[in-house]
Scaffold this active site. Structure first.
Site, PDB file in Angstrom:
ATOM      1  N   GLU A 214      -4.698   7.846  -2.940  1.00 23.13           N
ATOM      2  CA  GLU A 214      -5.179   6.567  -2.404  1.00 23.13           C
ATOM      3  C   GLU A 214      -5.525   5.587  -3.538  1.00 23.13           C
ATOM      4  O   GLU A 214      -5.429   4.369  -3.358  1.00 23.13           O
ATOM      5  CB  GLU A 214      -6.386   6.818  -1.499  1.00 23.13           C
ATOM      6  CG  GLU A 214      -6.765   5.664  -0.598  1.00 23.13           C
ATOM      7  CD  GLU A 214      -5.763   5.346   0.525  1.00 23.13           C
ATOM      8  OE1 GLU A 214      -4.760   6.086   0.670  1.00 23.13           O
ATOM      9  OE2 GLU A 214      -5.986   4.355   1.235  1.00 23.13           O
TER      10      GLU A 214
ATOM     11  N   HIS B 153       1.709   4.455  -2.799  1.00 26.34           N
ATOM     12  CA  HIS B 153       1.826   5.903  -2.595  1.00 26.34           C
ATOM     13  C   HIS B 153       3.215   6.371  -3.048  1.00 26.34           C
ATOM     14  O   HIS B 153       3.367   7.412  -3.688  1.00 26.34           O
ATOM     15  CB  HIS B 153       1.667   6.249  -1.105  1.00 26.34           C
ATOM     16  CG  HIS B 153       0.248   6.218  -0.599  1.00 26.34           C
ATOM     17  ND1 HIS B 153      -0.761   6.977  -1.145  1.00 26.34           N
ATOM     18  CD2 HIS B 153      -0.331   5.532   0.426  1.00 26.34           C
ATOM     19  CE1 HIS B 153      -1.893   6.759  -0.474  1.00 26.34           C
ATOM     20  NE2 HIS B 153      -1.669   5.881   0.484  1.00 26.34           N
TER      21      HIS B 153
ATOM     22  N   HIS C  91       0.831  -1.200   0.000  1.00 21.75           N
ATOM     23  CA  HIS C  91       0.000   0.000   0.000  1.00 21.75           C
ATOM     24  C   HIS C  91       0.874   1.262   0.000  1.00 21.75           C
ATOM     25  O   HIS C  91       0.723   2.140  -0.856  1.00 21.75           O
ATOM     26  CB  HIS C  91      -0.923  -0.016   1.230  1.00 21.75           C
ATOM     27  CG  HIS C  91      -1.821   1.180   1.343  1.00 21.75           C
ATOM     28  ND1 HIS C  91      -3.126   1.168   0.909  1.00 21.75           N
ATOM     29  CD2 HIS C  91      -1.601   2.434   1.807  1.00 21.75           C
ATOM     30  CE1 HIS C  91      -3.667   2.364   1.119  1.00 21.75           C
ATOM     31  NE2 HIS C  91      -2.760   3.157   1.664  1.00 21.75           N
ATOM     32  N   GLU C  92       1.788   1.321   0.949  1.00 18.57           N
ATOM     33  CA  GLU C  92       2.643   2.516   1.040  1.00 18.57           C
ATOM     34  C   GLU C  92       3.558   2.622  -0.185  1.00 18.57           C
ATOM     35  O   GLU C  92       3.860   3.719  -0.642  1.00 18.57           O
ATOM     36  CB  GLU C  92       3.456   2.517   2.339  1.00 18.57           C
ATOM     37  CG  GLU C  92       2.613   2.496   3.629  1.00 18.57           C
ATOM     38  CD  GLU C  92       1.526   3.577   3.711  1.00 18.57           C
ATOM     39  OE1 GLU C  92       1.676   4.639   3.059  1.00 18.57           O
ATOM     40  OE2 GLU C  92       0.526   3.351   4.418  1.00 18.57           O
TER      41      GLU C  92
END
Ligand code: CO
Length: 505
Positions: free
Chosen positions: A297, A271, A267-268
């Site tokens: 997001e 980003h 997830h990070e």
């Protein structure tokens, strides 16, 4: 002064302010990763000093003069040129800053700093009464902020606009309404299915150092450049773009739960890939910055859920997992692994929620925020209102406020209007992913052989390199040919979970 010269001065000033901002970001990253506890009071002093300098620069009348010289001149005649976009967005930020009374800004900073500490204790003790006076003060100040900003149809819209420029609650109501009904039905059908994943697979012993090595390897494989980034440990994972060439990811490890750190890292990294894809030469200007929280997001969610929780991903990565954690998962198939990381279950805690029920958690918070900000729901009524709505959405009653209205940090920081951007991210992600499939061909075939860069490069060209050229809704339209629409997300969820759980929708 001619418009061209004024523009050069405006951009040079903006870039200097960005340098100050990136110094503050580095201090915050350090605070959350390595700073000794004793450094806290002095760190607050450092950050407050920088915040003051930044605020002074952002509200300098000099910016207003430069903008006035440039605006309306042929220099910004093409509204989609880099120059016009930079001027438009700097104007937006300047007007916002100038509308906020300095006393209100200071009061919010002071009240939210105290409230965050109070929230940590209140959540630990599940004591809403202890947090209530802080939250009452914050809501009062946020209403003042909304009144001062005077944007949008409702006070809530003015706050929402800070996180997702141009977004309105009228539009969110239109999108979230049908989504809520469909997601509730979908979650119910899945819970009634006889097929269940073997969750034991992800709950075996996974040594932290091996988890870190595996997470870094996966982040690199999907296109996060580890020579221009880092992965460290924190309590609440985040990604921090310090500046070009320095993008920092954080995660947290649980030796008995492989999925938590791994999907947190993906997830990070999503980003981070966005941040690494921004135009470095435009750093410190809107053309080198991310569009909105929702678009940010969309990138993290796509890599985490649509790529990482996909059978083709595990077809490629399972042999690597087996050789990293020797003897731990030799009996596991890619199908069983994929099922285990996609369990759907109604639960109390948003951050632990699966892909299907997650958006219900968000819609609930969105409804609560509108009631607090627009309908003046008394803060003291939050626990009851939360639990009633939760019962309606999930058919469950939180056992206490720590598992209910006290679970999230956002309100203690004044972040009203932030939550909807999570669901917008999921919606945009599905739209972008469908379009990528159409333009790039068989993504599953690519993923199963470890080819992730075609998708990364497509996102870079279509989204990352565009900076803030388009508002989020317009960017979605530009990339996919259609405006924001929840149907691709629902299609993705029905297709994926129908197959996993042996259901037809
Ligand atoms: Co995120």
């Amino acid at each position: 002064m001619d418009a061209g010269t004024a523009y050069q001065k405006l951009i040079a000033g903006n870039k200097e302010t960005a340098v100050l901002g990136s110094c503050a970001s580095l201090l915050v990253w350090d605070e959350r990763t390595y700073m000794p506890k004793g450094g806290s009071p002095y760190r607050a002093e450092q950050l407050s000093f920088l915040a003051g300098m930044i605020h002074e620069r952002l509200t300098s009348p000099h910016i207003g003069d430069l903008l006035a010289t440039i605006e309306g001149s042929p220099f910004v005649g093409d509204p989609l040129s880099a120059e016009a976009v930079n001027v438009r967005e700097i104007r937006r930020g300047y007007d916002r800053q100038m509308k906020l009374p300095p006393d209100l800004v200071k009061a919010l900073a002071r009240v939210t700093t105290l409230a965050q500490g109070a929230w940590v204790d209140a959540r630990a003790a599940s004591d809403f009464a202890a947090f209530r006076p802080h939250l009452e003060e914050i809501v009062k100040l946020k209403l003042e902020e909304a009144a001062a900003l005077q944007t949008g149809e409702t006070p809530y819209d003015a706050l929402l606009d800070d996180y997702e420029p141009g977004e309105t609650s009228a539009n969110l109501d239109r999108v979230f309404g049908p989504m809520k009904t469909e997601l509730t039905a979908l979650a119910g059908a899945i819970e009634g299915a006889s097929r269940k994943p073997d969750m034991g697979i992800v709950q075996r012993q996974y040594a932290t150092d091996l988890q870190q090595a595996f997470g870094e390897a996966a982040a690199s494989a999907i296109g996060f450049d580890m020579t221009k980034g880092r992965l460290d440990v924190t309590t609440h994972p985040f990604c921090s773009g310090i500046g070009p060439g320095d993008i920092r990811l954080t995660t947290r490890y649980d030796e008995e739960n492989f999925a938590q750190a791994f999907f947190g890292t993906l997830h990070e990294a999503g980003h981070g890939i966005y941040e690494q894809g921004l135009d470095a030469a435009a750093f410190g200007t809107p053309m080198g910055d991310a569009v909105s929280l929702g678009i940010h997001e969309s990138q993290s969610r796509m890599w985490e859920n649509m790529v990482g929780r996909n059978l083709s991903f595990w077809t490629h990565f399972l042999p690597k997992l087996q050789s990293t954690f020797k003897g731990t998962v030799d009996d596991v198939s890619p199908e069983a692994m994929t099922f285990a990381v996609n369990r759907v279950e109604r639960s109390f805690i948003r951050v632990e929620a699966d892909e299907v029920t997650y958006n219900l958690h968000i819609i609930l918070r969105y409804e609560m925020e509108k009631r607090l900000i627009n309908d003046k729901l008394p803060v003291g009524d939050i626990p009851d209102a939360w639990n009633e709505t939760f019962k309606e959405f999930f058919d469950l009653t939180p056992p206490d406020d720590a598992n209910g209205c006290l679970q999230d940090i956002h309100w203690s920081g004044g972040g009203f209007g932030y939550f909807p951007t999570y669901s917008l991210g999921n919606i945009y992600a599905a739209q972008f992913f469908e379009q990528a499939r159409e333009e790039l061909g068989d993504l599953d075939a690519m993923f199963s052989t470890g080819e992730f860069l075609p998708l990364r490069d497509w996102l870079r060209e279509k989204i990352h390199r565009q900076g803030m050229r388009y508002r989020s809704g317009d960017l979605v339209k530009e990339v996919t040919g259609r405006g924001p629409d929840a149907e691709p997300l629902m299609r993705h969820l029905r297709g994926k979970y129908g197959e996993l759980y042996g259901l037809s929708f």
